[in-house]
Design an enzyme around this catalytic site. Sequence first.
Site, PDB file in Angstrom:
ATOM      1  N   CYS A 105      40.196  39.580  48.621  1.00 19.07           N
ATOM      2  CA  CYS A 105      41.233  39.091  47.726  1.00 19.07           C
ATOM      3  C   CYS A 105      41.853  40.264  46.973  1.00 19.07           C
ATOM      4  O   CYS A 105      42.416  41.161  47.583  1.00 19.07           O
ATOM      5  CB  CYS A 105      40.657  38.024  46.797  1.00 19.07           C
ATOM      6  SG  CYS A 105      41.882  37.079  45.876  1.00 19.07           S
ATOM      7  N   ALA A 106      41.738  40.320  45.668  1.00 16.03           N
ATOM      8  CA  ALA A 106      42.288  41.417  44.875  1.00 16.03           C
ATOM      9  C   ALA A 106      41.337  42.611  44.791  1.00 16.03           C
ATOM     10  O   ALA A 106      41.746  43.716  44.446  1.00 16.03           O
ATOM     11  CB  ALA A 106      42.605  40.926  43.460  1.00 16.03           C
TER      12      ALA A 106
END
Length: 186
Positions: A105-106
């Site tokens: 994800c991030a």
Amino acid sequence: MASVLLPIAKGFEELEAVGLIDVMRRGGIEVRVAYLEDELQGNLVLGANGITIQADTSIKNIISDDFDMMVLPGGWDGTYALAENTRIIELLQEFKATKVVGAMCAAPFVLKKAGVLGNDYTCYPGAKDEIGHPGYRDDMKVVTDGNVMTSQGPGTAVCFGLSIVERLVGKESMQAVKDGMLLEYC
């Protein structure tokens, strides 16, 4: 038995953390969840969607030799907190030298900050500009570049967990977990 360190910080993406922990444990991997020493509630860490997870230990108690891999779930608030934690950065650099690091994800943002992000990687599409690293791939749920593994987001957490099981325990164990969970799409 293979072992994985999974640090979390306030604002982590719950589905990613729990999905990874669950799949890896089903695959026979010991998973230790670590919290940052500055968490206000100690080992109780509040996720991005209001779910609290109880971590096993503080990041300050972690010795890299006790683990085969370190993997980071996403969620921007948790990602920023991990990226600002000196011990997390040190551990990522130690792990990258001889072990496996992963993020989804991030969280590839943290790998980049630590200087350990591979040439090819994936992440949440909305995070690629902030990560700002060439080599972004959007054509795969999981990208492996040497000893760096990355994945896209909440919907790919189970696939990422299976890839980690395959890497650390073997294809047979991964397939047993996949079959047991009735997964067709990974």
